[in-house]
Design a protein around this motif. Structure first.
Motif, PDB file in Angstrom:
ATOM      1  N   GLU A   1       0.827  -1.212   0.000  1.00 40.21           N
ATOM      2  CA  GLU A   1       0.000   0.000   0.000  1.00 40.21           C
ATOM      3  C   GLU A   1       0.858   1.258   0.000  1.00 40.21           C
ATOM      4  O   GLU A   1       0.539   2.249  -0.670  1.00 40.21           O
ATOM      5  CB  GLU A   1      -0.924  -0.002   1.221  1.00 40.21           C
ATOM      6  CG  GLU A   1      -2.076  -0.987   1.127  1.00 40.21           C
ATOM      7  CD  GLU A   1      -3.045  -0.610   0.021  1.00 40.21           C
ATOM      8  OE1 GLU A   1      -3.483   0.557  -0.018  1.00 40.21           O
ATOM      9  OE2 GLU A   1      -3.332  -1.473  -0.830  1.00 40.21           O
TER      10      GLU A   1
ATOM     11  N   SER B   1       2.324   1.870  -3.494  1.00 38.79           N
ATOM     12  CA  SER B   1       1.260   2.363  -4.377  1.00 38.79           C
ATOM     13  C   SER B   1       0.936   3.819  -4.083  1.00 38.79           C
ATOM     14  O   SER B   1       0.738   4.625  -5.005  1.00 38.79           O
ATOM     15  CB  SER B   1       0.005   1.507  -4.206  1.00 38.79           C
ATOM     16  OG  SER B   1       0.232   0.179  -4.637  1.00 38.79           O
ATOM     17  N   ASP B   2       0.896   4.167  -2.805  1.00 38.10           N
ATOM     18  CA  ASP B   2       0.599   5.547  -2.421  1.00 38.10           C
ATOM     19  C   ASP B   2       1.699   6.491  -2.876  1.00 38.10           C
ATOM     20  O   ASP B   2       1.426   7.603  -3.359  1.00 38.10           O
ATOM     21  CB  ASP B   2       0.427   5.625  -0.907  1.00 38.10           C
ATOM     22  CG  ASP B   2       0.029   7.012  -0.432  1.00 38.10           C
ATOM     23  OD1 ASP B   2      -1.006   7.528  -0.906  1.00 38.10           O
ATOM     24  OD2 ASP B   2       0.750   7.582   0.412  1.00 38.10           O
TER      25      ASP B   2
ATOM     26  N   GLU C   1       1.317   7.024  -6.574  1.00 43.47           N
ATOM     27  CA  GLU C   1       0.122   7.819  -6.835  1.00 43.47           C
ATOM     28  C   GLU C   1       0.368   9.295  -6.533  1.00 43.47           C
ATOM     29  O   GLU C   1      -0.065  10.178  -7.278  1.00 43.47           O
ATOM     30  CB  GLU C   1      -1.036   7.307  -5.988  1.00 43.47           C
ATOM     31  CG  GLU C   1      -2.350   8.047  -6.229  1.00 43.47           C
ATOM     32  CD  GLU C   1      -3.510   7.471  -5.445  1.00 43.47           C
ATOM     33  OE1 GLU C   1      -4.528   8.180  -5.301  1.00 43.47           O
ATOM     34  OE2 GLU C   1      -3.408   6.317  -4.969  1.00 43.47           O
ATOM     35  N   ARG C   2       1.074   9.573  -5.458  1.00 46.91           N
ATOM     36  CA  ARG C   2       1.323  10.961  -5.058  1.00 46.91           C
ATOM     37  C   ARG C   2       2.353  11.656  -5.940  1.00 46.91           C
ATOM     38  O   ARG C   2       2.205  12.820  -6.291  1.00 46.91           O
ATOM     39  CB  ARG C   2       1.782  11.010  -3.600  1.00 46.91           C
ATOM     40  CG  ARG C   2       0.681  10.733  -2.578  1.00 46.91           C
ATOM     41  CD  ARG C   2       1.276  10.641  -1.186  1.00 46.91           C
ATOM     42  NE  ARG C   2       0.286  10.407  -0.160  1.00 46.91           N
ATOM     43  CZ  ARG C   2      -0.323  11.353   0.535  1.00 46.91           C
ATOM     44  NH1 ARG C   2      -0.050  12.622   0.299  1.00 46.91           N
ATOM     45  NH2 ARG C   2      -1.196  11.044   1.473  1.00 46.91           N
TER      46      ARG C   2
ATOM     47  N   GLY D   1       3.872  10.211  -8.870  1.00 46.05           N
ATOM     48  CA  GLY D   1       3.868   9.845 -10.273  1.00 46.05           C
ATOM     49  C   GLY D   1       4.939   8.861 -10.679  1.00 46.05           C
ATOM     50  O   GLY D   1       4.906   8.331 -11.795  1.00 46.05           O
TER      51      GLY D   1
ATOM     52  N   HIS E   1       8.099  -0.312 -10.778  1.00 47.21           N
ATOM     53  CA  HIS E   1       8.157   1.146 -10.873  1.00 47.21           C
ATOM     54  C   HIS E   1       9.601   1.631 -11.039  1.00 47.21           C
ATOM     55  O   HIS E   1       9.864   2.592 -11.774  1.00 47.21           O
ATOM     56  CB  HIS E   1       7.536   1.772  -9.625  1.00 47.21           C
ATOM     57  CG  HIS E   1       6.145   1.319  -9.351  1.00 47.21           C
ATOM     58  ND1 HIS E   1       5.070   1.679 -10.153  1.00 47.21           N
ATOM     59  CD2 HIS E   1       5.637   0.511  -8.379  1.00 47.21           C
ATOM     60  CE1 HIS E   1       3.964   1.117  -9.675  1.00 47.21           C
ATOM     61  NE2 HIS E   1       4.276   0.417  -8.610  1.00 47.21           N
TER      62      HIS E   1
END
Length: 247
Positions: free
Chosen positions: A69, A72-73, A76-77, A79, A125
């Protein structure tokens, strides 16, 4: 390293905090995690006040779900995710036969399972960003060190994991390296003070002849390995232990 995104575990204090400072100095945007919420907020507040872009999150790295998590966060924040620094660790010193199953499992969960979970989640990523992983191991993982069975085993395994990932992803645009500090004047060391029953001369043999290391110096090595200046460094295990493991 301007605008690169660095995910740093154990950032609340000690070496993790110094790594956060070093990567912020070099221009990284920071995603900081730790289980020590108040101390983590202190680190984040200091760096935010200095004008750096920082996000902090309470994460127990021994928990697989929380690791996934958090990665992923971060993406998301910000990029992207460019650098993963696995620094969170715990240590305990005691005679081998006194070590409980609970202590063994807890140290392995934080020091080894945490980096494993985070590398799994972050690698796709990092490949996309042509990034890097820097695992903070220890000189304990390179030599025999009495009274630190679980800790030393976890760090030796982290060194092996670093080399394994380097070879598995040798054809991908990602670098994986590790840094091995020696004894440092940090809270993890003070909290791991051995019981009176141990033989101190055994501990002295691997405590180093140049005194305790400085976390700032180790953080600078981590920052270098995370940077493009270390583009030719992959699968390496760098000691930063004032020569403790040299002989």
């Amino acid at each position: 390293m301007t605008q690169k995104v660095a995910f740093i575990t154990g950032a609340a204090r000690g070496l993790g905090r110094e790594i956060a400072r070093a990567l912020a100095r070099d221009g990284c945007r920071l995603y900081l995690v730790d289980v020590l919420g108040d101390r983590l907020e202190d680190t984040a507040a200091e760096l935010l006040a200095a004008g750096h872009e920082v996000v902090s999150r309470l994460v127990d790295v021994s928990n697989h779900h929380q690791c996934v998590e958090a990665v992923s966060d971060c993406v998301e924040r910000f990029g992207e995710l460019t650098v993963l620094v696995n620094c969170a660790a715990i240590m305990r010193m005691e005679p081998f036969t006194d070590t409980s199953e609970e202590v063994w499992n807890h140290i392995l969960a934080v020091n080894l399972s945490g980096p494993f979970f985070l590398c799994q989640a972050a690698i796709p990523h990092l490949i996309a960003a042509r990034g890097s992983i820097v695992n903070v191991a220890s000189s304990n993982g390179l030599m025999g060190t009495p009274y630190t069975g679980p800790y030393s085993a976890s760090k030796a395994a982290l060194i092996s994991l670093t080399k394994t990932l380097a070879m598995e992803y040798v054809e991908e645009p990602i670098r994986v390296n590790a840094v091995c500090p020696g004894p440092m004047a940090t809270e993890i060391a003070s909290e791991a003070m051995p019981p009176a029953s141990i033989k101190r001369e055994k501990v002295a043999r691997y405590s180093g002849q140049r005194g305790l290391g400085d976390a700032v110096d180790v953080a600078n090595v981590v920052a270098f390995l995370a940077s493009d200046a270390a583009a030719g460094v992959h699968g390496a295990i760098w000691t930063a232990d004032l020569g403790t493991s040299a002989g």
